[in-house]
Design a protein around this motif. Structure first.
Motif, mmCIF file in Angstrom:
data_model
loop_
_atom_site.group_PDB
_atom_site.id
_atom_site.type_symbol
_atom_site.label_atom_id
_atom_site.label_comp_id
_atom_site.label_asym_id
_atom_site.label_seq_id
_atom_site.Cartn_x
_atom_site.Cartn_y
_atom_site.Cartn_z
ATOM 1 N N ALA A 24 -21.212 65.100 -2.681
ATOM 2 C CA ALA A 24 -22.627 64.737 -2.588
ATOM 3 C C ALA A 24 -23.389 64.887 -3.897
ATOM 4 N N ARG A 25 -22.934 65.783 -4.759
ATOM 5 C CA ARG A 25 -23.651 65.965 -6.027
ATOM 6 C C ARG A 25 -22.787 66.765 -7.001
ATOM 7 N N GLY A 26 -23.316 67.013 -8.170
ATOM 8 C CA GLY A 26 -22.648 67.845 -9.163
ATOM 9 C C GLY A 26 -21.308 67.310 -9.629
ATOM 10 N N ILE A 27 -20.355 68.222 -9.752
ATOM 11 C CA ILE A 27 -19.026 67.864 -10.245
ATOM 12 C C ILE A 27 -18.335 66.872 -9.309
ATOM 13 N N GLY A 28 -18.521 67.031 -8.003
ATOM 14 C CA GLY A 28 -17.921 66.100 -7.049
ATOM 15 C C GLY A 28 -18.413 64.687 -7.263
ATOM 16 N N ARG A 29 -19.729 64.534 -7.456
ATOM 17 C CA ARG A 29 -20.284 63.198 -7.710
ATOM 18 C C ARG A 29 -19.731 62.637 -9.021
ATOM 19 N N ALA A 30 -19.723 63.462 -10.057
ATOM 20 C CA ALA A 30 -19.229 63.002 -11.365
ATOM 21 C C ALA A 30 -17.776 62.550 -11.269
ATOM 22 N N ALA A 31 -16.954 63.300 -10.544
ATOM 23 C CA ALA A 31 -15.546 62.925 -10.388
ATOM 24 C C ALA A 31 -15.419 61.618 -9.615
ATOM 25 N N ALA A 32 -16.201 61.468 -8.551
ATOM 26 C CA ALA A 32 -16.146 60.256 -7.739
ATOM 27 C C ALA A 32 -16.498 59.025 -8.569
#
Length: 103
Positions: A24-32
């Protein structure tokens, strides 16, 4: 039928599916977004809600997950949002089954 990826360009993730937790945000969003930019279809998993009463920051929201989806699509990737708590093995299995069924 499996896609022939033998002629894939170096670094290309076309024909691959990336499953990102905490999307949804942060590192997860950047990776996605980064993986989508390389051609991967992205399944983004997030609880998108309260996780623990002891946290001193606001939890991710369904809107945050939707913004990640928009960013993934703008980067050229396919997007599948999955709201699930990764601490729950049943939810993780259901998410995996959904990704496999849809893609």
């Amino acid at each position: 039928m499996a896609e022939d990826t033998s002629q894939r360009a170096p670094g290309s993730l076309v024909g691959r599916v990336a499953v990102i937790t905490g999307a949804a945000r942060g590192i997860g969003r950047a990776a996605a977004v980064a993986l989508a930019g390389r051609g991967a279809a992205v399944a983004g998993i997030d609880i998108a809600g309260p996780v623990s009463p002891i946290l001193d920051f606001a939890p991710a929201t369904p809107g945050d997950l939707a913004r990640t989806g928009k960013a993934v699509q703008e980067a050229g990737g396919r997007w599948l949002p999955v709201v699930a708590d990764q601490r729950d093995i049943g939810a993780v299995r259901a998410a995996a089954e959904r990704v496999e069924r849809e893609w």
